[in-house]
Design a protein around this motif. Structure first.
Motif: not given
Length: 203
Positions: A35-36, A111, A6, A41, A44
């Motif tokens: 989890h990026v 990312t 990220s 994610e 969020d």
């Protein structure tokens, strides 16, 4: 698996300074596993951007960002994508480029694409391949020194490793130590007798 990490949120905010209406798109494959760029994610990111005063009109996760075939595919996921001025892409650079090819909206990366890796025994393995287009990993027991040796050495170790650890990054095992052990354990140490010429990059 493409290994991505990220970007700092402040950097993302600066990219979206004049972004207008923003839609966030994640990837259901690599970015989700790392989890990026999975659903949590993306949710969020939408929340944080709204709290920062950005006009976020939605977010979704594609099955695989690098395989988006058309704008219609994206609109089937969420029709609001057509109203976006900017798309924030939470995937590798390949996914971003593919999505950019089917839309006229501005695209921005959330990312950084770090390396080609994979998952083994539940652990994420980074820097397994640099996609050089001339694979000779079979001579090294399936371990790529081009990707995993910081010096890119193809004909043995540099001589600077200590206790099996890399001279450049002492937190990592020396890849040539790993290659030696792999070839020794599979009775193929003779492969280390071969000398490789420097790669031609101007062809």
């Amino acid at each position: 698996m493409i290994i991505s990490s990220s970007k700092p949120f402040e950097e993302i905010l600066s990219m979206l300074d004049d972004a207008g209406k923003i839609f966030v798109i994640g990837c259901g494959v690599c970015a989700t596993k790392l989890h990026v760029g999975g659903e949590p994610e993306v949710e969020d990111m939408c929340r944080k951007l709204r709290e920062a005063g950005k006009d976020v009109i939605g977010g979704t996760v594609t099955k695989a960002a690098c395989s988006v075939k058309s704008l219609d595919y994206l609109l089937d996921l969420d029709p609001k994508i057509k109203d976006a001025d900017s798309l924030l892409i939470m995937s590798c650079g390949s996914g971003l480029s593919i999505i950019a090819s089917v839309t006229d909206a501005e695209v921005h990366p959330a990312t950084n694409t770090d390396s080609l890796g994979g998952i083994s025994c539940g652990d994420v393995k980074e820097e397994q391949c640099v996609m050089c287009g001339d694979c000779i990993a079979d001579f090294f027991g399936g371990i790529c020194p081009t990707a995993r040796c910081p010096k890119g050495l193809l004909n043995g170790p540099c001589g600077g490793s200590m206790d099996g650890k890399c001279e450049v990054d002492p937190e990592k095992d020396c890849v040539w130590e790993l290659i030696y052990i792999k070839l020794r354990d599979t009775n193929r140490l003779d492969l280390l007798d071969r000398m490789f010429e420097p790669k031609e990059y101007d062809a």
